[in-house]
Motif scaffolding. Structure first.
Motif, short mmCIF file in Angstrom:
data_model
loop_
_atom_site.label_atom_id
_atom_site.label_comp_id
_atom_site.label_asym_id
_atom_site.label_seq_id
_atom_site.Cartn_x
_atom_site.Cartn_y
_atom_site.Cartn_z
N HIS A 121 0.83 -1.21 0.00
CA HIS A 121 0.00 0.00 0.00
C HIS A 121 0.87 1.26 0.00
CE1 HIS A 121 -4.15 -1.56 0.42
NE2 HIS A 121 -3.54 -2.63 0.93
N VAL A 122 1.91 1.27 0.82
CA VAL A 122 2.79 2.45 0.92
C VAL A 122 3.51 2.69 -0.41
CG1 VAL A 122 4.90 3.32 2.02
CG2 VAL A 122 3.07 2.35 3.42
N LEU A 123 3.98 1.61 -1.03
CA LEU A 123 4.69 1.78 -2.31
C LEU A 123 3.74 2.30 -3.40
CD1 LEU A 123 6.99 -1.40 -2.51
CD2 LEU A 123 7.71 0.98 -2.29
N ARG A 124 2.55 1.72 -3.46
CA ARG A 124 1.61 2.19 -4.50
C ARG A 124 1.26 3.66 -4.30
NH1 ARG A 124 1.82 1.34 -8.82
NH2 ARG A 124 1.02 -0.76 -9.11
N GLU A 125 1.00 4.01 -3.07
CA GLU A 125 0.62 5.40 -2.79
C GLU A 125 1.78 6.35 -3.11
OE1 GLU A 125 -1.06 7.73 1.05
OE2 GLU A 125 -1.90 5.77 0.55
N GLY A 126 2.98 5.95 -2.73
CA GLY A 126 4.13 6.84 -2.90
C GLY A 126 4.67 6.89 -4.32
N LEU A 127 4.49 5.80 -5.07
CA LEU A 127 5.07 5.75 -6.42
C LEU A 127 4.07 6.14 -7.50
CD1 LEU A 127 7.08 2.40 -6.03
CD2 LEU A 127 8.04 4.71 -6.17
N GLY A 128 2.79 6.12 -7.17
CA GLY A 128 1.78 6.49 -8.17
C GLY A 128 1.30 5.28 -8.95
N ALA A 129 0.26 5.53 -9.76
CA ALA A 129 -0.45 4.42 -10.41
C ALA A 129 0.33 3.77 -11.55
CB ALA A 129 -1.79 4.94 -10.95
N ASP A 130 1.27 4.50 -12.16
CA ASP A 130 1.89 3.98 -13.38
C ASP A 130 3.14 3.14 -13.15
OD1 ASP A 130 -0.06 5.18 -14.84
OD2 ASP A 130 1.06 7.07 -15.10
N GLY A 185 -6.83 -4.22 -6.05
CA GLY A 185 -7.04 -2.80 -6.37
C GLY A 185 -5.74 -2.02 -6.41
N LEU A 186 -4.62 -2.61 -5.97
CA LEU A 186 -3.34 -1.88 -6.01
C LEU A 186 -2.62 -2.03 -7.35
CD1 LEU A 186 -1.72 -2.57 -2.50
CD2 LEU A 186 -3.03 -0.59 -3.26
N GLY A 187 -3.16 -2.87 -8.20
CA GLY A 187 -2.56 -3.03 -9.54
C GLY A 187 -1.21 -3.74 -9.52
N LEU A 188 -1.03 -4.69 -8.59
CA LEU A 188 0.20 -5.49 -8.59
C LEU A 188 0.18 -6.35 -9.86
CD1 LEU A 188 0.17 -6.62 -4.85
CD2 LEU A 188 1.37 -4.66 -5.86
#
Ligand code: MUC
Ligand code: MG
Length: 366
Positions: A176-185, A210-213
């Motif tokens: 969650h922290v990585l997705r939030e900090g790095l953005g959707a792309d 929903g995190l798009g892993l």
């Protein structure tokens, strides 16, 4: 041209930043450099990373199997007779990185003998690969800081997060922290190195939905066949086999039995010859591949990009090519560079892994 002599040289280079993951930890690259000499004066070079927790190989066992088992059978052969070589290597079970390095060193010789870069001999698809960076076990905030630093410094925008920790919330929070900090792309995928059970992996997939892993690698032991199959059937992203897929036979068994739906190819354990067969199998079956990293040195990473860039299907995804950045030094005379998130192949005959003799002298163990 004949194989005249084979050297297996143990060496040790410390890591500046050790990598920790579910199956082990590296603090020193205690590898073995393989050099195959021919009667023409041409020499081929490759690197072996011993991974006792993955393949059962150690630095000593690699030196021993090369000197005592493989070299006596390979001396006198023509490096171009690749099928004869493969048949000899296959007669001995296991020892994947020792076999992989011998195969890569022979391709290096063939490239030099034909005055052709090996990436061209293999397939010549492109001349570079996008780089994926591996994030080891760390608190979530440190993981994000490292990812942002690698994006800023090297232009890398694909990250593989090492997971498999308990409680599961450690890794879930990191996602969650990585997705939030790095953005959707930014591409983010996971590798649990068999740290979980299939049910735990299922829970992680549910709680990261929903995190798009993009992929989940070796969530649990592939030997837990039913669990793995259930995971593959229920997952919307590829369940990638890595250490469970050491040989072509392993890959076909795991794909056909439904234990994996993606394949990690590592030249360190498959060489170029078997890696090419694995890639063909995956292309035919419509299975995605990733070019993985055996926590390789620059010598090993150059081999990976040489193979990965040679084919369309192996160069589609970013390859794991940045672990060498965590080492204090390397044996390669001309360092690899990551520029704008990519590494280039070398446009020289062979693979192009010229070894710095002073560094080899400094780090060799015998
Ligand atoms: C991976 O993909 O599993 C961990 C140990 C090793 O040798 O390679 C890794 C990376
Ligand atoms: Mg892996």
């Amino acid at each position: 041209m004949r194989i005249e002599r084979i050297e297996a040289i143990p060496y040790a280079i410390p890591y500046a930043r050790p990598l920790k993951f579910a199956s082990g930890e590296v603090t020193t690259a205690d590898h073995v450099l393989i050099r195959v000499h021919t009667d023409t004066g041409i020499m081929g070079v490759a690197d072996t990373p011993p991974r006792p927790y993955t393949y059962g190989e150690t630095q000593d066992s690699i030196v021993s199997v090369v000197n005592k088992v493989f070299a006596p059978q390979l001396l006198g052969l023509d490096p171009l007779d690749r099928s004869k070589v493969q048949q000899i290597l296959r007669r001995t079970v296991h020892n994947p990185t020792a076999k992989g390095a011998l195969d890569i060193a022979l391709w290096d010789i063939i490239g030099v003998a034909l005055s052709t870069p090996v990436h061209k001999l293999l397939g010549g698809f492109t001349d570079s690969m996008r780089v994926s960076h591996m994030l080891g076990f760390k608190p979530a905030a440190e993981l994000l800081a490292e990812a942002l630093r690698f994006r800023e410094t090297y232009g890398i925008d694909t990250f593989k997060l090492k997971t498999g920790r308990r409680p599961l919330s450690l890794d879930i929070e990191a996602c969650h922290v990585l997705r939030e900090g790095l953005g959707a792309d930014t591409e983010i995928y996971l590798d649990a190195n068999r740290g979980w059970t299939a049910n735990e992996a299922m829970e992680v997939l549910r709680r990261t939905e929903g995190l798009g892993l993009s992929m989940l690698e070796e969530p649990c032991d592939a030997g837990e066949a039913m669990g793995r199959r259930r995971l593959v059937q229920h997952s919307s992203i590829p369940i990638v086999g890595d250490e469970s897929l050491s040989t072509l036979g392993d890959v076909s068994r795991e794909l056909l039995s439904g234990g994996s739906s993606g394949v990690c190819i590592k030249t360190a354990r498959s060489g170029f010859t078997e890696a090419q067969k694995i890639l063909g199998l995956c292309e035919g079956l419509g299975v995605d591949v990733t070019m993985g990293n055996q926590i390789d040195t620059q010598v090993g990473s150059l081999a990976t990009v040489t193979f990965g860039a040679a084919f369309e299907s192996s160069s589609r995804r970013a390859g794991e090519l940045s672990n060498f950045l965590d080492m204090t030094d390397d044996l390669l005379a001309e360092p690899l560079e990551i520029v704008a998130g990519s590494i280039r192949v070398r446009e020289v005959p062979g693979v192009g892994a010229e070894i710095d003799p002073d560094k080899l002298k400094k780090y060799r163990q015998q």
